[in-house]
Design a protein around this motif. Sequence first.
Motif, PDB file in Angstrom:
ATOM      1  N   ALA A   1       0.784  -1.192  -0.069  1.00  0.00           N
ATOM      2  CA  ALA A   1      -0.117   0.079  -0.275  1.00  0.00           C
ATOM      3  C   ALA A   1       0.623   1.257  -0.257  1.00  0.00           C
ATOM      4  N   TYR A   2       0.050   2.573  -0.477  1.00  0.00           N
ATOM      5  CA  TYR A   2       1.086   3.627  -0.925  1.00  0.00           C
ATOM      6  C   TYR A   2       0.560   5.068  -0.170  1.00  0.00           C
TER       7      TYR A   2
ATOM      8  N   ASP B   1      -0.853   7.997   0.726  1.00  0.00           N
ATOM      9  CA  ASP B   1      -1.944   8.997  -0.085  1.00  0.00           C
ATOM     10  C   ASP B   1      -1.635  10.434   0.671  1.00  0.00           C
TER      11      ASP B   1
ATOM     12  N   ASP C   1      -3.212   3.769   0.699  1.00  0.00           N
ATOM     13  CA  ASP C   1      -4.484   3.478  -0.657  1.00  0.00           C
ATOM     14  C   ASP C   1      -5.955   3.774  -0.322  1.00  0.00           C
TER      15      ASP C   1
ATOM     16  N   ARG D   1       5.462   4.237   1.260  1.00  0.00           N
ATOM     17  CA  ARG D   1       4.865   2.533   1.232  1.00  0.00           C
ATOM     18  C   ARG D   1       4.712   1.523   2.534  1.00  0.00           C
TER      19      ARG D   1
ATOM     20  N   LEU E   1      -8.899  -2.965   3.731  1.00  0.00           N
ATOM     21  CA  LEU E   1      -7.595  -2.451   2.787  1.00  0.00           C
ATOM     22  C   LEU E   1      -7.331  -3.866   2.279  1.00  0.00           C
TER      23      LEU E   1
END
Length: 225
Positions: free
Chosen positions: A54-55, A57, A67, A85, A163
């Motif tokens: 997941a990055y 944001d 994400d 990340r 997620l």
Amino acid sequence: MDTVVVTVPDFQFDVHELAERLRIKAADSQMDELKELAEQAAPLARPRALYKLAYVDERGDDYVILDAVRFTSRVLRVNVDEADRAFVTIASCGTELETWAEQQDDPLYGYWSEALRLQALGAASQELLKEIDKRYRPGHMAAMNPGSLTDWPLYEQRPLFQLLGDVEAAIGVRLQPSLLMWPTKSVSSILFPTSSDFTSCQLCPRQGCPNRRAPYEAAKMEQYL
């Protein structure tokens, strides 16, 4: 990125490690019973894990969005300052082993079955780390687990499961109304690359914790706050 399922190929129980954990000596008459129990459980042991890259944001004062999913924690937010990340993960001993353990009527065997499940969970966690390292080479990482700190309470399990999508369909782990997981020997984490030696134990003042991996550091919490 889609979630990735990780399995443990050719998993076998280490009876000697189990005996050491349970304080059973090799010459003890209970050693044969432990071996028999491990042999009974072995065909059912399918430890597995799930992860998603997941990055970041967005970062706020006490939250981070990965994400498009928001996680509220000042400590987590500070920990991902160095990273763009993170890896959202769940590892489990497996539903088959958990169901078998629930059927143990003998209190002693029920206690021993916990050690077997913990060993299976450990194998899933190690295989998960190996898979992430092989695929992404993130370098040194640390982990945070929902519920391990007051700053990141157990209800943060909800966004973590959100997620990851349908975790139960992927590896059999479900989030119960209590926010605990089933199988009970499961661990949810966010792993993040870092240059620090962070562990949640450093920020937890609980005394006498059998799972403590590092001493409490009151000054370190002040740094985060």
